[in-house]
Structures are given as C-alpha cells and as structure tokens.
Design an enzyme around this catalytic site. Structure first.
Site, PDB file in Angstrom:
ATOM      1  N   HIS A  93       0.675  -1.349  -0.084  1.00  0.00           N
ATOM      2  CA  HIS A  93       0.089  -0.112   0.033  1.00  0.00           C
ATOM      3  C   HIS A  93       0.977   1.321  -0.069  1.00  0.00           C
ATOM      4  O   HIS A  93       1.240   1.697   0.836  1.00  0.00           O
ATOM      5  CB  HIS A  93      -1.002  -0.054   1.151  1.00  0.00           C
ATOM      6  CG  HIS A  93      -1.999   1.165   1.136  1.00  0.00           C
ATOM      7  ND1 HIS A  93      -3.340   0.848   1.562  1.00  0.00           N
ATOM      8  CD2 HIS A  93      -1.785   2.419   0.973  1.00  0.00           C
ATOM      9  CE1 HIS A  93      -3.887   1.905   1.634  1.00  0.00           C
ATOM     10  NE2 HIS A  93      -3.137   2.963   1.405  1.00  0.00           N
ATOM     11  N   HIS A 136       1.162   4.957  -2.141  1.00  0.00           N
ATOM     12  CA  HIS A 136       0.760   5.933  -2.951  1.00  0.00           C
ATOM     13  C   HIS A 136       2.098   6.319  -3.510  1.00  0.00           C
ATOM     14  O   HIS A 136       2.759   6.933  -2.910  1.00  0.00           O
ATOM     15  CB  HIS A 136      -0.267   7.087  -2.314  1.00  0.00           C
ATOM     16  CG  HIS A 136      -1.559   6.593  -1.707  1.00  0.00           C
ATOM     17  ND1 HIS A 136      -2.587   6.164  -2.506  1.00  0.00           N
ATOM     18  CD2 HIS A 136      -1.626   5.941  -0.449  1.00  0.00           C
ATOM     19  CE1 HIS A 136      -3.337   5.723  -1.776  1.00  0.00           C
ATOM     20  NE2 HIS A 136      -2.973   5.652  -0.405  1.00  0.00           N
ATOM     21  N   ASN A 170       2.730   9.295  -5.147  1.00  0.00           N
ATOM     22  CA  ASN A 170       3.032  10.923  -4.807  1.00  0.00           C
ATOM     23  C   ASN A 170       3.145  10.873  -3.331  1.00  0.00           C
ATOM     24  O   ASN A 170       3.470  11.828  -2.891  1.00  0.00           O
ATOM     25  CB  ASN A 170       1.858  11.685  -5.389  1.00  0.00           C
ATOM     26  CG  ASN A 170       2.371  11.770  -6.970  1.00  0.00           C
ATOM     27  OD1 ASN A 170       3.335  12.302  -7.479  1.00  0.00           O
ATOM     28  ND2 ASN A 170       1.411  11.343  -7.970  1.00  0.00           N
ATOM     29  N   GLY A 198      -8.694   8.431  -2.126  1.00  0.00           N
ATOM     30  CA  GLY A 198      -9.232   9.684  -2.006  1.00  0.00           C
ATOM     31  C   GLY A 198      -9.790  10.061  -0.903  1.00  0.00           C
ATOM     32  O   GLY A 198      -9.928   9.353   0.276  1.00  0.00           O
ATOM     33  N   HIS A 216      -9.916   1.701  -0.225  1.00  0.00           N
ATOM     34  CA  HIS A 216      -9.764   2.121   1.086  1.00  0.00           C
ATOM     35  C   HIS A 216     -11.347   2.259   1.657  1.00  0.00           C
ATOM     36  O   HIS A 216     -12.141   2.684   1.165  1.00  0.00           O
ATOM     37  CB  HIS A 216      -9.535   3.612   0.719  1.00  0.00           C
ATOM     38  CG  HIS A 216      -8.130   3.984   0.519  1.00  0.00           C
ATOM     39  ND1 HIS A 216      -7.572   3.353  -0.384  1.00  0.00           N
ATOM     40  CD2 HIS A 216      -7.050   4.733   1.382  1.00  0.00           C
ATOM     41  CE1 HIS A 216      -6.214   3.716  -0.561  1.00  0.00           C
ATOM     42  NE2 HIS A 216      -5.968   4.560   0.815  1.00  0.00           N
ATOM     43  N   GLU A 250     -12.153   4.755   6.710  1.00  0.00           N
ATOM     44  CA  GLU A 250     -11.133   5.135   6.984  1.00  0.00           C
ATOM     45  C   GLU A 250     -11.509   6.321   8.088  1.00  0.00           C
ATOM     46  O   GLU A 250     -10.538   6.837   8.899  1.00  0.00           O
ATOM     47  CB  GLU A 250     -10.291   5.996   5.681  1.00  0.00           C
ATOM     48  CG  GLU A 250      -8.950   6.279   6.352  1.00  0.00           C
ATOM     49  CD  GLU A 250      -8.020   6.805   5.041  1.00  0.00           C
ATOM     50  OE1 GLU A 250      -8.643   7.005   3.821  1.00  0.00           O
ATOM     51  OE2 GLU A 250      -6.811   7.271   5.243  1.00  0.00           O
TER      52      GLU A 250
HETATM   53  C1  6MZ Z   1      -4.013   9.272   4.283  1.00  0.00           C
HETATM   54  N1  6MZ Z   1      -4.862   8.298   3.792  1.00  0.00           N
HETATM   55  C2  6MZ Z   1      -5.081   8.431   2.381  1.00  0.00           C
HETATM   56  N2  6MZ Z   1      -6.685   8.155   2.301  1.00  0.00           N
HETATM   57  C3  6MZ Z   1      -7.361   7.989   1.157  1.00  0.00           C
HETATM   58  N3  6MZ Z   1      -6.522   8.342  -0.125  1.00  0.00           N
HETATM   59  C4  6MZ Z   1      -5.320   8.672  -0.044  1.00  0.00           C
HETATM   60  C5  6MZ Z   1      -4.525   8.627   1.204  1.00  0.00           C
HETATM   61  N4  6MZ Z   1      -3.384   8.777   1.262  1.00  0.00           N
HETATM   62  C6  6MZ Z   1      -3.105   9.004  -0.019  1.00  0.00           C
HETATM   63  N5  6MZ Z   1      -4.300   8.879  -0.714  1.00  0.00           N
HETATM   64  C7  6MZ Z   1      -4.542   9.038  -2.158  1.00  0.00           C
HETATM   65  O1  6MZ Z   1      -3.420   9.062  -3.138  1.00  0.00           O
HETATM   66  C8  6MZ Z   1      -3.261  10.297  -3.794  1.00  0.00           C
HETATM   67  C9  6MZ Z   1      -1.753  10.580  -3.834  1.00  0.00           C
HETATM   68  O2  6MZ Z   1      -0.884   9.783  -4.443  1.00  0.00           O
HETATM   69  P1  6MZ Z   1      -1.120   9.688  -6.126  1.00  0.00           P
HETATM   70  O3  6MZ Z   1      -1.183  10.805  -6.653  1.00  0.00           O
HETATM   71  O4  6MZ Z   1      -2.499   8.802  -6.588  1.00  0.00           O
HETATM   72  O5  6MZ Z   1       0.013   9.032  -6.621  1.00  0.00           O
HETATM   73  C10 6MZ Z   1      -3.958  11.247  -2.956  1.00  0.00           C
HETATM   74  O6  6MZ Z   1      -4.327  12.466  -3.757  1.00  0.00           O
HETATM   75  C11 6MZ Z   1      -5.283  10.313  -2.321  1.00  0.00           C
HETATM   76  O7  6MZ Z   1      -6.179  10.371  -3.552  1.00  0.00           O
END
Ligand code: 6MZ
Length: 330
Positions: free
Chosen positions: A18, A20, A22, A175, A202, A205
């Site tokens: 898990h 992300h 960015n 998101g 997700h 949360e």
């Molecule tokens: C803290 N918990 C979380 N809950 C939900 N969504 C999250 C998140 N952390 C990150 N993101 C999701 O990941 C995106 C950034 O990476 P990417 O641009 O997609 O690579 C965020 O804009 C959000 O949509």
C-alpha cells in the site's frame, strides 16, 4: 547515524502493498522537483509531515495537492517513480505494489494514458537496472472525482491489464474519505472486478463510512486499505467484521499514516491489535510520505518474534504491542 535496530529493520526483506506513488516521494526527490519549478515558490515544509508532527486528514490531503503541482509532466513522473522504486529497493523491499491516480494536466500536455505509460516505463527501467525488487501497479480512482471519471479510469486500467505484461494488476479506490459517495462508484468497481482487475479499496478510514463499507464489502474487494472504523469498538459493526472474516479479505494496515493523520490516537490503540487477535490476515504498510524509516515496526516486534517489517509471517501468538516501550516519535 543508524543504530543496530535501524540497520536490522532496513535489511529485513519486506513486502509493501500500500504505497501511494505521490505519497512516497522522498525529500531528496522533492528537492529536485522544487529546483525544476522555482516559479511555484513551494517550500519543502509544505510537502511533508516531519518527525513528531501530526496533521488532520484534511491537511494531509492539502499536502498531496502541493506535490501534484510539482509532479505534472511525464518527465516528473518518470523521475519520481524511478526514485521511489530505487529507495524502496534500498530499504530491502522485495515486492512492491505502487498505486497512483492518473492525472490529466492540460497546461503540460500530460494525459491519463501517458501518466500510466510513464509509470510502467519507470518500472521497466528499474527492472532493466537489475534492482532486486518486483514492482506492480494499481491504477487508482480518486473518489472525489465521481462516477464518470471512475468508469473512465476502469476502462484505462482494463486496457493496461491486458497490455502491460502483468505490471498492472489491479485498481485502488482512494481519495479524501469525507468526500464523494462510494455507492455511485459501485458500477465502475463491478466492471473492474468482472474484467479481472484485483480490487484494493480504502474502506472505513473515517467513522462516517459505515453504510458505504457495508455496500462495498459485498463486491467483495480483494484487499481493504486502512479499515480503521470497521469494528464495533470504534463505531463500526459486527456485521462489517463478519463480512470481512467470511470472505477472508486481508487488511492493509498503515500505522504511521493513521497516527500522523490522527484517525488513530496512538500506536498502542491501532486496530492492528484487533485484527491480529482474530488471527485475520493483515499486512503492515506505509501508505504515504510519512513512511518514516519503518520505525513503527519497533513497537510491535519482539526480538525473536515472527513479524517482518512488511508482512506478518507466521502465527505464533505473542504480545502485539510491547507496552513497556514508549510510543515511537515518528
Ligand atoms: C491518508 N490516507 C489516504 N486515504 C485516502 N487516499 C489517500 C490517502 N493517502 C493518499 N491517498 C490518495 O493518494 C493520492 C496521492 O498519490 P497519487 O497522486 O495517487 O500517486 C491522494 O491524492 C489521494 O487520492
């Protein structure tokens, strides 16, 4: 300087399911991005949550908006993805699933298809470098963008599932959990499932997602991200827990992210404990830029115990949280 424990945790072979994209950008890469775009006047402090700091979930999502400003061309995405993969490899992650939301940026000509192609190119570049890490990709739906965009994203993911030589394996739903409506996304998620994309959603949360989780668990998803408020003790329900147990859906538990984002008050109250007591499959993950050096592992691992830093290996029961330790300052 790293102490003995830091070296141990860094060298331990890990799985990361898990992450992300960015959210995983290191401060070194942020430096390079800031230099590329001085006109944005972005300061380093706007892109990270430092040691000992906490933010509300909403503030965490503001941080992503800033990072998105810095990462808005194929060139940026290529650099960010290769850097992130190299850094995970240097942390001894052996299997990595990255997830990212394809974005269109009209002012730079970035398209969603180009976004995914670039991530795949970066994964292939790292493979050709001979890095000791196997990387796969989940295309992410940002729930804030609604049902139509979700359906378009699924169509794109479907194309890449067929054409990426096994690199695109699934779909993530993420998101801001306080925005948007999971029910309206159901047709897109059903289509994804029917075409063979694995689903990591997700769920719960935040406490207000009870009904939505109930609905989305019927799919059922292949994995659950966070699942913080599923169980009755925190306002979820036994019905939700039973659905998770019945379908044996693994949870991706992101301890540092939850504590930093303040959806969990402290490590010793993290829901890892709840699911571990049930013997339910769970994997410890980083989620985002607050991936501070695997340090949260120190509070759940006993010397000689059976945890790895990335994945729970075998089932010998022992103290999950060693209460003699103080909360780590991450
Ligand atoms: C803290 N918990 C979380 N809950 C939900 N969504 C999250 C998140 N952390 C990150 N993101 C999701 O990941 C995106 C950034 O990476 P990417 O641009 O997609 O690579 C965020 O804009 C959000 O949509």
């Amino acid at each position: 300087m790293d102490n003995e424990a830091d070296v141990f945790y860094r060298q331990l072979p890990k799985v990361e399911l898990h992450a992300h994209l960015n959210g995983s950008v290191s401060s070194q890469t942020i430096e390079k991005l800031i230099k590329r775009k001085p006109h944005l006047n972005i300061e380093h402090s706007m892109t990270a949550i430092g040691k000992g700091q906490r933010r509300t979930l909403d503030e965490c999502f503001q941080v992503f908006k800033v990072i998105h400003q810095l990462v808005d061309t194929e060139e940026d995405i290529l650099m960010v993805t290769t850097d992130v993969i190299r850094e995970f490899a240097a942390d001894s992650v052996k299997y990595l699933e990255l997830r990212s939301t394809p974005r269109e940026e009209k002012h730079t000509g970035l398209t969603k298809k180009g976004y995914i192609e670039t991530v795949i190119r970066a994964i292939q570049l790292c493979k050709n470098e001979g890095l000791d890490i196997d990387v796969r990709f989940l295309v992410a739906i940002d729930r804030r963008n609604g049902a139509e965009v979700a359906m378009e994203t699924v169509a794109l993911a479907e194309q890449f599932l067929l054409s990426s030589d096994g690199l695109v394996v699934g779909l993530d739903l993420s998101g801001d959990p306080t925005v948007g409506d999971g029910k309206s996304l159901l047709p897109a998620l059903e289509r994804a499932k029917n075409c063979g994309l694995k689903l990591s959603l997700h769920l719960s949360e935040v406490p207000s997602q009870l009904e939505e989780s109930d609905l989305l668990l019927n799919l059922p998803p292949d994995r659950i991200g966070h699942g913080t408020f599923l169980h009755p003790e925190v306002g979820g329900s036994q019905n939700l827990v039973n659905k998770v147990l019945k379908n044996n859906i693994p949870l991706e538990l992101c301890l540092t992210s939850n504590v930093k984002g303040q959806t969990v008050p402290c490590y010793s109250q993290h829901h890892f404990n709840y699911w571990y007591q049930l013997g339910h499959p769970s994997v410890i993950c980083v989620s985002s830029l607050w991936r501070i050096e695997w340090q949260h592992m120190k509070c759940i691992s006993r010397r000689g115990g059976n945890y790895s830093s990335g994945v729970l290996l075998t089932g010998e029961k022992h103290t999950v949280f060693d209460r003699r330790r103080s909360e780590p300052n991450v």
